[in-house]
Design a protein around this motif. Sequence first.
Motif, PDB file in Angstrom:
ATOM      1  N   GLN A  61       0.825  -1.209   0.000  1.00  0.00           N
ATOM      2  CA  GLN A  61       0.000   0.000   0.000  1.00  0.00           C
ATOM      3  C   GLN A  61       0.860   1.260   0.000  1.00  0.00           C
ATOM      4  OE1 GLN A  61      -3.292  -0.503  -0.041  1.00  0.00           O
ATOM      5  NE2 GLN A  61      -4.165   1.511   0.237  1.00  0.00           N
ATOM      6  N   THR A  62       2.046   1.175   0.600  1.00  0.00           N
ATOM      7  CA  THR A  62       2.902   2.362   0.706  1.00  0.00           C
ATOM      8  C   THR A  62       3.774   2.581  -0.531  1.00  0.00           C
ATOM      9  OG1 THR A  62       4.626   1.077   1.836  1.00  0.00           O
ATOM     10  CG2 THR A  62       3.005   2.193   3.226  1.00  0.00           C
ATOM     11  N   VAL A  63       3.835   1.577  -1.420  1.00  0.00           N
ATOM     12  CA  VAL A  63       4.644   1.737  -2.640  1.00  0.00           C
ATOM     13  C   VAL A  63       3.934   2.707  -3.587  1.00  0.00           C
ATOM     14  CG1 VAL A  63       5.595   0.564  -4.667  1.00  0.00           C
ATOM     15  CG2 VAL A  63       5.597  -0.587  -2.448  1.00  0.00           C
ATOM     16  N   PRO A  64       4.588   3.763  -4.055  1.00  0.00           N
ATOM     17  CA  PRO A  64       3.945   4.693  -4.999  1.00  0.00           C
ATOM     18  C   PRO A  64       3.457   3.954  -6.237  1.00  0.00           C
ATOM     19  CG  PRO A  64       6.014   5.596  -4.190  1.00  0.00           C
ATOM     20  CD  PRO A  64       5.954   4.180  -3.718  1.00  0.00           C
ATOM     21  N   SER A  65       2.341   4.409  -6.774  1.00  0.00           N
ATOM     22  CA  SER A  65       1.705   3.688  -7.875  1.00  0.00           C
ATOM     23  C   SER A  65       2.620   3.551  -9.091  1.00  0.00           C
ATOM     24  CB  SER A  65       0.396   4.373  -8.272  1.00  0.00           C
ATOM     25  OG  SER A  65       0.602   5.751  -8.506  1.00  0.00           O
ATOM     26  N   LEU A  66       3.316   4.615  -9.464  1.00  0.00           N
ATOM     27  CA  LEU A  66       4.207   4.528 -10.623  1.00  0.00           C
ATOM     28  C   LEU A  66       5.359   3.565 -10.368  1.00  0.00           C
ATOM     29  CD1 LEU A  66       4.377   8.221 -11.912  1.00  0.00           C
ATOM     30  CD2 LEU A  66       3.311   6.253 -13.050  1.00  0.00           C
ATOM     31  N   ALA A  67       5.825   3.522  -9.113  1.00  0.00           N
ATOM     32  CA  ALA A  67       6.894   2.575  -8.774  1.00  0.00           C
ATOM     33  C   ALA A  67       6.382   1.140  -8.864  1.00  0.00           C
ATOM     34  CB  ALA A  67       7.416   2.862  -7.369  1.00  0.00           C
ATOM     35  N   LEU A  68       5.143   0.920  -8.410  1.00  0.00           N
ATOM     36  CA  LEU A  68       4.561  -0.422  -8.505  1.00  0.00           C
ATOM     37  C   LEU A  68       4.391  -0.843  -9.962  1.00  0.00           C
ATOM     38  CD1 LEU A  68       3.427  -2.865  -7.056  1.00  0.00           C
ATOM     39  CD2 LEU A  68       1.202  -1.717  -6.938  1.00  0.00           C
ATOM     40  N   PHE A  69       3.931   0.095 -10.798  1.00  0.00           N
ATOM     41  CA  PHE A  69       3.849  -0.197 -12.235  1.00  0.00           C
ATOM     42  C   PHE A  69       5.227  -0.577 -12.782  1.00  0.00           C
ATOM     43  CE2 PHE A  69      -0.010   2.788 -12.600  1.00  0.00           C
ATOM     44  CZ  PHE A  69      -0.891   1.723 -12.435  1.00  0.00           C
ATOM     45  N   GLY A  70       6.255   0.160 -12.334  1.00  0.00           N
ATOM     46  CA  GLY A  70       7.607  -0.118 -12.794  1.00  0.00           C
ATOM     47  C   GLY A  70       8.086  -1.506 -12.391  1.00  0.00           C
ATOM     48  N   ILE A  71       7.651  -1.960 -11.202  1.00  0.00           N
ATOM     49  CA  ILE A  71       8.014  -3.305 -10.742  1.00  0.00           C
ATOM     50  C   ILE A  71       7.296  -4.373 -11.563  1.00  0.00           C
ATOM     51  CG2 ILE A  71       7.826  -4.912  -8.797  1.00  0.00           C
ATOM     52  CD1 ILE A  71       8.128  -2.435  -6.950  1.00  0.00           C
ATOM     53  N   LEU A  72       6.027  -4.088 -11.908  1.00  0.00           N
ATOM     54  CA  LEU A  72       5.207  -5.093 -12.588  1.00  0.00           C
ATOM     55  C   LEU A  72       5.460  -5.174 -14.090  1.00  0.00           C
ATOM     56  CD1 LEU A  72       1.784  -4.472 -10.785  1.00  0.00           C
ATOM     57  CD2 LEU A  72       3.300  -6.447 -10.494  1.00  0.00           C
ATOM     58  N   ILE A  73       5.897  -4.082 -14.696  1.00  0.00           N
ATOM     59  CA  ILE A  73       6.076  -4.064 -16.160  1.00  0.00           C
ATOM     60  C   ILE A  73       7.050  -5.142 -16.657  1.00  0.00           C
ATOM     61  CG2 ILE A  73       7.070  -2.704 -18.053  1.00  0.00           C
ATOM     62  CD1 ILE A  73       5.601  -0.269 -16.876  1.00  0.00           C
ATOM     63  N   PRO A  74       8.208  -5.353 -16.001  1.00  0.00           N
ATOM     64  CA  PRO A  74       9.092  -6.420 -16.489  1.00  0.00           C
ATOM     65  C   PRO A  74       8.460  -7.815 -16.399  1.00  0.00           C
ATOM     66  CG  PRO A  74      10.281  -4.926 -15.037  1.00  0.00           C
ATOM     67  CD  PRO A  74       8.828  -4.583 -14.916  1.00  0.00           C
ATOM     68  N   ILE A  75       7.470  -7.974 -15.518  1.00  0.00           N
ATOM     69  CA  ILE A  75       6.831  -9.275 -15.334  1.00  0.00           C
ATOM     70  C   ILE A  75       5.631  -9.442 -16.270  1.00  0.00           C
ATOM     71  CG2 ILE A  75       5.674 -10.785 -13.659  1.00  0.00           C
ATOM     72  CD1 ILE A  75       7.145  -9.146 -11.457  1.00  0.00           C
ATOM     73  N   LEU A  76       4.769  -8.417 -16.310  1.00  0.00           N
ATOM     74  CA  LEU A  76       3.513  -8.525 -17.057  1.00  0.00           C
ATOM     75  C   LEU A  76       3.495  -7.726 -18.357  1.00  0.00           C
ATOM     76  CD1 LEU A  76       1.069  -8.203 -14.006  1.00  0.00           C
ATOM     77  CD2 LEU A  76       1.753 -10.310 -15.175  1.00  0.00           C
ATOM     78  N   GLY A  77       4.487  -6.863 -18.534  1.00  0.00           N
ATOM     79  CA  GLY A  77       4.501  -6.015 -19.721  1.00  0.00           C
ATOM     80  C   GLY A  77       3.672  -4.759 -19.526  1.00  0.00           C
TER      81      GLY A  77
END
Length: 208
Positions: A61-77
């Motif tokens: 919940q505390t991870v900024p949304s853009l940072a979370l997107f950045g984490i997920l993009i290499p996995i899900l595109g």
Amino acid sequence: MSLLSFYARNTTEVLGLIWQHLYLVALSTGAATIIGVPLGMLLTRRPAWRGSVLGLANIFQTVPSLALFGILIPILGIGFWTAVTALVVYALLPIVRNTYTGIAGVDPAVREAGRGMGMTDGELLRLVELPLAASVILAGIRVATVVSVGVATIGAAIGAGGLGVYIFRGVAVVDDTLILAGAIPAALMALAADGALGLLERRLAWHR
């Protein structure tokens, strides 16, 4: 160009983006509810897991949304499913926490009365605890829905569509009309969801 003129000229596109936004929010909140409510129920039967599960949800919940997107993009595109996954992650905490709190807050005397009537643990949960905790659980879903409406606007940054398309487009060309064209419907959507779920929550609390 006024906002009303913009909507008149781009009605089809506006309605399409509103639909995309609603679909993002409904799908992610629905998935988070399907995952979160049973998980919250499980925590009431496994209290030792509560700290770890809620602690992990708090971290996400505390991870900024853009940072979370950045984490997920290499996995899900890049695209729709990455945004949905991020929204599910953000929606889990209030749903899990409220489900646990609602069920754990049921009067112990009511539980004992149910057991005295010969109810199994499953029957006690289904027939007694969940109905009594329903308004608290719905409050968690309400918070998750409103949060998802806001975070979904950022999904446009990774090609997920929704009303954030206008917001990012407006920021890029410094156009207030474009920014408001996306921001106002998103705000109204959040207020409508909050009002409707709040009304249902009060009705459930009244029947409790």
